[in-house]
Structure formats: structure tokens, C-alpha cells
Motif scaffolding. Structure first.
Motif, PDB file in Angstrom:
ATOM      1  N   GLN A 394       0.814  -1.215   0.000  1.00  0.00           N
ATOM      2  CA  GLN A 394       0.000   0.000   0.000  1.00  0.00           C
ATOM      3  C   GLN A 394       0.851   1.272   0.000  1.00  0.00           C
ATOM      4  N   ASP A 395       2.165   1.130  -0.149  1.00  0.00           N
ATOM      5  CA  ASP A 395       3.054   2.301  -0.099  1.00  0.00           C
ATOM      6  C   ASP A 395       2.625   3.379  -1.084  1.00  0.00           C
ATOM      7  N   ALA A 396       2.422   3.023  -2.322  1.00  0.00           N
ATOM      8  CA  ALA A 396       2.131   4.016  -3.358  1.00  0.00           C
ATOM      9  C   ALA A 396       0.850   4.776  -3.063  1.00  0.00           C
ATOM     10  N   THR A 397      -0.177   4.073  -2.590  1.00  0.00           N
ATOM     11  CA  THR A 397      -1.464   4.714  -2.287  1.00  0.00           C
ATOM     12  C   THR A 397      -1.321   5.749  -1.187  1.00  0.00           C
ATOM     13  N   HIS A 398      -0.637   5.392  -0.120  1.00  0.00           N
ATOM     14  CA  HIS A 398      -0.510   6.295   1.021  1.00  0.00           C
ATOM     15  C   HIS A 398       0.413   7.475   0.713  1.00  0.00           C
ATOM     16  N   ILE A 399       1.487   7.217   0.024  1.00  0.00           N
ATOM     17  CA  ILE A 399       2.397   8.309  -0.327  1.00  0.00           C
ATOM     18  C   ILE A 399       1.718   9.276  -1.289  1.00  0.00           C
ATOM     19  N   ARG A 400       1.000   8.745  -2.263  1.00  0.00           N
ATOM     20  CA  ARG A 400       0.318   9.607  -3.240  1.00  0.00           C
ATOM     21  C   ARG A 400      -0.697  10.521  -2.547  1.00  0.00           C
ATOM     22  N   TRP A 401      -1.477   9.979  -1.601  1.00  0.00           N
ATOM     23  CA  TRP A 401      -2.468  10.817  -0.915  1.00  0.00           C
ATOM     24  C   TRP A 401      -1.798  11.976  -0.183  1.00  0.00           C
ATOM     25  N   ALA A 402      -0.742  11.705   0.554  1.00  0.00           N
ATOM     26  CA  ALA A 402      -0.059  12.766   1.306  1.00  0.00           C
ATOM     27  C   ALA A 402       0.529  13.812   0.366  1.00  0.00           C
ATOM     28  N   ARG A 403       1.137  13.367  -0.721  1.00  0.00           N
ATOM     29  CA  ARG A 403       1.739  14.319  -1.658  1.00  0.00           C
ATOM     30  C   ARG A 403       0.681  15.177  -2.332  1.00  0.00           C
ATOM     31  N   GLU A 404      -0.450  14.575  -2.698  1.00  0.00           N
ATOM     32  CA  GLU A 404      -1.499  15.330  -3.376  1.00  0.00           C
ATOM     33  C   GLU A 404      -2.127  16.369  -2.454  1.00  0.00           C
ATOM     34  N   LEU A 405      -2.326  16.004  -1.177  1.00  0.00           N
ATOM     35  CA  LEU A 405      -2.878  16.979  -0.246  1.00  0.00           C
ATOM     36  C   LEU A 405      -1.881  18.118  -0.022  1.00  0.00           C
ATOM     37  N   TRP A 406      -0.617  17.776   0.146  1.00  0.00           N
ATOM     38  CA  TRP A 406       0.411  18.805   0.328  1.00  0.00           C
ATOM     39  C   TRP A 406       0.429  19.756  -0.868  1.00  0.00           C
ATOM     40  N   GLU A 407       0.358  19.196  -2.068  1.00  0.00           N
ATOM     41  CA  GLU A 407       0.375  20.015  -3.279  1.00  0.00           C
ATOM     42  C   GLU A 407      -0.851  20.922  -3.346  1.00  0.00           C
ATOM     43  N   ALA A 408      -1.995  20.399  -2.959  1.00  0.00           N
ATOM     44  CA  ALA A 408      -3.224  21.196  -2.983  1.00  0.00           C
ATOM     45  C   ALA A 408      -3.164  22.375  -2.020  1.00  0.00           C
ATOM     46  N   MET A 409      -2.374  22.232  -0.947  1.00  0.00           N
ATOM     47  CA  MET A 409      -2.291  23.289   0.063  1.00  0.00           C
ATOM     48  C   MET A 409      -1.170  24.291  -0.200  1.00  0.00           C
ATOM     49  N   ARG A 410      -0.371  24.088  -1.231  1.00  0.00           N
ATOM     50  CA  ARG A 410       0.782  24.958  -1.460  1.00  0.00           C
ATOM     51  C   ARG A 410       0.375  26.412  -1.669  1.00  0.00           C
ATOM     52  N   THR A 411      -0.770  26.632  -2.300  1.00  0.00           N
ATOM     53  CA  THR A 411      -1.189  28.006  -2.560  1.00  0.00           C
ATOM     54  C   THR A 411      -1.460  28.789  -1.286  1.00  0.00           C
ATOM     55  N   PHE A 412      -1.697  28.096  -0.174  1.00  0.00           N
ATOM     56  CA  PHE A 412      -1.982  28.764   1.109  1.00  0.00           C
ATOM     57  C   PHE A 412      -0.750  28.829   2.016  1.00  0.00           C
ATOM     58  N   SER A 413       0.341  28.239   1.574  1.00  0.00           N
ATOM     59  CA  SER A 413       1.540  28.122   2.403  1.00  0.00           C
ATOM     60  C   SER A 413       2.355  29.403   2.416  1.00  0.00           C
ATOM     61  N   THR A 414       3.146  29.578   3.474  1.00  0.00           N
ATOM     62  CA  THR A 414       4.123  30.672   3.508  1.00  0.00           C
ATOM     63  C   THR A 414       5.295  30.387   2.576  1.00  0.00           C
ATOM     64  N   GLY A 415       5.428  29.139   2.135  1.00  0.00           N
ATOM     65  CA  GLY A 415       6.586  28.704   1.368  1.00  0.00           C
ATOM     66  C   GLY A 415       7.655  28.079   2.234  1.00  0.00           C
ATOM     67  N   GLY A 416       7.525  28.233   3.550  1.00  0.00           N
ATOM     68  CA  GLY A 416       8.511  27.703   4.477  1.00  0.00           C
ATOM     69  C   GLY A 416       8.183  26.291   4.917  1.00  0.00           C
ATOM     70  N   VAL A 417       9.161  25.652   5.554  1.00  0.00           N
ATOM     71  CA  VAL A 417       8.996  24.296   6.047  1.00  0.00           C
ATOM     72  C   VAL A 417       9.854  24.125   7.295  1.00  0.00           C
ATOM     73  N   TYR A 418       9.386  23.312   8.211  1.00  0.00           N
ATOM     74  CA  TYR A 418      10.115  22.971   9.431  1.00  0.00           C
ATOM     75  C   TYR A 418      11.169  21.928   9.085  1.00  0.00           C
ATOM     76  N   ALA A 419      12.427  22.219   9.401  1.00  0.00           N
ATOM     77  CA  ALA A 419      13.522  21.330   9.011  1.00  0.00           C
ATOM     78  C   ALA A 419      13.312  19.903   9.498  1.00  0.00           C
ATOM     79  N   ASN A 420      12.770  19.722  10.688  1.00  0.00           N
ATOM     80  CA  ASN A 420      12.584  18.373  11.221  1.00  0.00           C
ATOM     81  C   ASN A 420      11.511  17.582  10.482  1.00  0.00           C
ATOM     82  N   ASN A 421      10.711  18.243   9.647  1.00  0.00           N
ATOM     83  CA  ASN A 421       9.707  17.534   8.859  1.00  0.00           C
ATOM     84  C   ASN A 421      10.144  17.283   7.426  1.00  0.00           C
TER      85      ASN A 421
END
Length: 472
Positions: A394-421
Motif C-alpha cells: 500500500q506504499d504508493a497509495t498512502h504516499i500519493r495521498w499525502a503528496r497530493e494533499l500537500w500540493e493542494a495546500m501549497r497556494t496557502f503556504s508561507t513557502g517555508g517548512v520545518y527542518a525536522n519535517n
């Protein structure tokens, strides 16, 4: 029979002979484990079950002298090195294929000075062990949210936690550190000694050396605080998230308000708000009164709890050995379009996956950006989808969901990221973690680690990184 290790630059391998391993065992007091040893398979495991790597050797250090010896051994043979303490890095950077793992997890000494309100802690402690020791004196400092997390990686990358809005990040409360650099020196770093290195390790990650011990500033905390969670059904999540945005954006520093879109064991999707008030319980009750009164929650579990219980509340959700994947970004607000995007995306989330909003701001935001490498102090939330599963099919399914949600939220992001994440996301995202501090960090990387000896981390690539082949 030799053990194959990869060279530091990853350009060819060679057989590490029995006499090499013998030399490493003679020059270190800790245990050295190699392939074929009974303990090898257990020793190479890290928190994220997705990570399945086979180092050529693992040295379990018991003191700074062992770390110095291991660094010198690896450097003299041009070995690829991974550094491990808690082993919680999402990408598994604390273990490598074929190289040498320098493990600090058995270095667990801690001394608490209740008069000065300080603690000297070796880097092998996890935050549960650290919290237990400091709470014995009614003291604490900002640490993470999973008791199994190592204090070393947490602090070096910044260090979020329930106390952060009141007292700042873990790295903001570091007073000094002992660190082994790439040339094998054991240095003391503080505001008055090796001050540039001290600046770099307060958020710059493991790029500059191996920190063997930390000195922290402590604060009176607990032992009981007002904490817990309230959950709302998914069909009322939009309104609850609007309330959360308004409440969190005006909350006092003493109140930490994390939130999540989650799925209950029965399969019901919910929006949950987790509150923790760092102060007297009666004051906390007054502050959270409007939260208690809001809506019609399906779960209400806010009450007095011990600080150590609060700190380990998430342990059952994130046990060692399961498969994890996430991508993170910062938000300054939770706007209506952002809320709609999150709700649409989470509606199709795999069953055990979460969308987490970690509440920052407060004291974190009032520290000048250039005081430490941690640059994203203007954010109010760290937003990240977390996939959790067990079946590698199930690796591909779970990774794809997280990446797609992250991508969908990019327009609302500051552009920054926490180094530990950060996972293995490349130079651009590392630069986004450090913002205007990135250039200064690169200069210090060139000074303290010009060959990129410490490269398995949220890596800062030095200007000149030599190519190395098989050692002579």
C-alpha cells in the motif's frame, strides 16, 4: 571475510576487513555490530518501518570519546556516515546502506540543577526520559510530542512542543553543547565560546557535527496541567475549523491548540482540537471556557493531566515499526479556501491517515529571525498530512495521498517548512527551512564541514565537495 562499506562520496565500495573492525572495537568502549551478528537486524531498525537499510557497521557509543574515535575511523577510511540518536527522522537519515552508523542512543546521562533551572543531558536521551528527569524537580523545557523522539535531532532542527508558545523552541532554550566536528575535535559551543558554531546548531540540524550533550534552560511546569481534546463530527468540521482559526489566532501564549482531521477506530471522520494550558489549572479553565462551550462535540476529554502524560499522549498513534510518510508546510492562517481544500482532500484519506495542524506562534514568533537558523517564525500552523500503514503493498497509495494533499495546500503556504519535517526533498526545500539564514549557514558549513562528511541530514551542501574513491 570483509564487510562492504560504501565510501563517503558514494562512488565505490571496499571491503572493511576483520582487522578494521577489530581496530574500531579496540578504540571504542561501546559495542560494534556488523552484518552476521545476532543483534544486527534489530540494531539497524529505526522508527519508520518504511526504512530498511543495511549499514556495514554500527557503533553504539557510550561517551564523547567513542564518538571522536568513530569519526576519526570513518574519516580515515572515507566512509559514508549516518548519525543516530532517537532514529525518528521521517526519511530514515539516521541509518544508511553499507556505511557506518554512529549511534548515541546509549548515552543517557542527565544532571538537573533545580536552583539554576538548567539540565545537562546526553544526546541519547529521548524526550520521555528527559521529561521524567526534569519533572522530578517540577521543571521542563520545550520538547516534542512523542516520548520516543530523541532530544538531539529534535533540538538541532528547532524543536516544537506544547511549551513552545510560552517558552520558545527547544533550540531557543539551548545554553551550550558539546560537539564532535568532522575533523575529530570535541568542542564546547555557547554564546561565548565557538559562538558561530553555537548559532548554527540551534536549528541548523546535524550539518556541523555530532552533538554529544546539551545544556538547556528549564522552567517551572506542572506537575499537573489542563489538557485534552475535543472532537466534532465531519459534517460539522467546517464550522469547527472556522472556530478553531479564530480561537487559535487570539490564544494567549500559555495555550497550545493543535488540531487534526482524523478517523476513529470505528471509521468515523472527525475534526479534533487538542488543548494544553501551561499555567495554573483554574486560569486554564477560564481561557478554554469558550472552547468547552462551542458546538456539540462527540468527544470531550479536557481535564487535569500530568505533564508527562500529556507528553506521551501521542505514543499509541506513532509506535515504532509502522510505515510513515508526510510532507509539511507552514501556514499563517486557516482561511476559508484552505479549510475547504483540507476537507475535500481528507474525505478520501486512507483510514489511519491524519491531517495535522501544529499550533506555533506566541513566544516563537517574537524571537528575531536571525537569532537562530530557525527562520519561519511568522507562521501560526505547521500543516502536514501523515500517512500511517503496515502493508508495503500500500506504499504508493498512502504516499500519493499525502503528496497530493500537500500540493493542494501549497497556494496557502508561507513557502517555508520545518527542518525536522523534511524528507529527501532537495536543496530548494532545505533553503525554504532557513530563509534569510541560509547563506550564513552555508558559510559555516564550509568552515566546519567543507567535505560534507555529515551529509545524511537536511543537508547544506558546501561550496567544494571533493570526490573520493576507494581509500588507499
Amino acid at each position: 571475510m570483509g564487510t562492504t562499506l560504501v565510501t563517503e562520496r558514494g562512488c565505490g565500495s571496499f571491503a572493511l576487513q576483520a582487522h578494521d573492525i577489530g581496530f574500531l572495537r579496540q578504540t571504542t568502549r561501546g559495542e560494534v555490530i556488523v552484518p552476521g551478528d545476532v543483534a544486527y537486524d534489530q540494531a539497524r531498525k529505526v522508527w519508520n518501518g518504511m526504512v530498511d537499510r543495511h549499514p556495514g557497521a554500527i557503533v553504539f557509543c557510550v561517551g564523547s570519546d567513542d564518538v571522536v574515535a568513530a569519526v576519526n575511523f570513518a574519516r580515515s577510511r572515507s566512509l559514508l556516515v549516518a548519525v543516530r540518536a532517537g532514529g525518528h527522522n521521517i526519511a530514515g537519515a539516521s541509518v544508511c546502506d553499507d556505511g557506518l552508523v554512529i549511534d548515541l542512543s546509549r548515552m543517557k546521562q542527565i544532571e538537573v540543577d533545580r536552583i539554576k533551572r538548567t539540565a545537562r543531558a546526553q544526546a541519547g536521551l529521548n524526550l520521555g526520559e528527559f521529561d521524567t528527569a526534569t519533572q522530578a524537580h517540577g521543571l521542563a523545557t520545550t520538547m516534542g510530542v512523542n516520548a520516543d523522539t530523541g532530544i538531539a535531532g529534535l533540538t538541532l532542527g528547532g524543536g516544537f512542543g506544547k511549551l513552545g508558545r510560552k517558552y520558545g523552541l527547544s533550540c531557543d532554550n539551548m545554553i551550550s553543547a558539546e560537539i564532535v566536528t568532522a575533523d575529530g575535535r570535541l568542542l564546547h559551543a555557547s554564546a561565548t565560546e565557538n559562538s558561530d558554531l553555537f548559532w548554527a546548531i540551534r536549528g541548523g540540524g546535524g550539518n556541523f557535527g555530532i552533538v554529544t550533550s546539551f545544556e538547556y534552560r528549564l522552567f517551572p511546569v506542572g506537575p499537573m496541567l489542563l489538557a485534552g481534546s475535543i472532537a466534532y463530527p465531519y459534517d460539522r468540521a467546517r464550522d469547527a475549523m472556522h472556530f478553531y482559526q479564530a480561537f487559535a489566532s487570539t490564544a494567549p501564549d500559555e495555550l497550545s491548540l493543535d488540531a487534526a482531521l482524523a478517523t476513529t477506530p470505528s471509521g468515523e471522520r472527525v475534526f479534533s482540537i487538542s488543548a494544553c494550558y501551561v499555567g495554573p489549572i483554574d486560569e486554564g479553565e477560564r481561557v478554554v471556557k469558550s472552547l468547552r462551550a462551542y458546538g456539540a462535540p462527540i468527544q470531550h476529554q479536557i481535564g487535569p493531566r500530568s505533564y508527562t502524560e500529556i507528553q506521551s499522549a501521542g505514543d499509541a498513534i506513532f509506535p515504532r515499526g509502522r510505515r510513515y510518510y508526510w510532507k509539511a508546510q507552514f501556514l499563517r492562517e486557516l482561511s476559508d479556501p484552505a479549510i475547504d481544500t483540507l476537507l475535500r482532500a481528507y474525505a478520501s484519506a486512507p483510514t489511519e491517515s491524519l491531517l495535522v495542524l501544529q499550533h506555533v506562534g506566541g513566544a516563537i514568533a517574537r524571537i528575531p529571525v536571525t537569532d537562530t537558523p530557525y527562520a519561519n517564525r511568522d507562521a501560526l500552523y505547521d500543516c502536514f498530512p501523515i500517512s500511517i500503514w503496515d502493508d508495503l503493498e500500500q506504499d504508493a497509495t498512502h504516499i500519493r495521498w499525502a503528496r497530493e494533499l500537500w500540493e493542494a495546500m501549497r497556494t496557502f503556504s508561507t513557502g517555508g517548512v520545518y527542518a525536522n519535517n523534511l524528507g529527501e526533498e532537495g536543496t530548494e526545500r532545505v533553503a525554504a527551512a532557513y530563509g534569510e539564514n541560509y547563506a550564513r549557514l552555508l558559510a559555516l558549513k564550509n568552515k566546519y564541514d567543507p567535505t560534507n562528511f555529515f551529509r545524511l541530514n537536511q543537508n547544506l551542501k558546501p561550496a567544494t565537495e571533493p570526490i573520493r574513491g576507494r581509500p588507499e
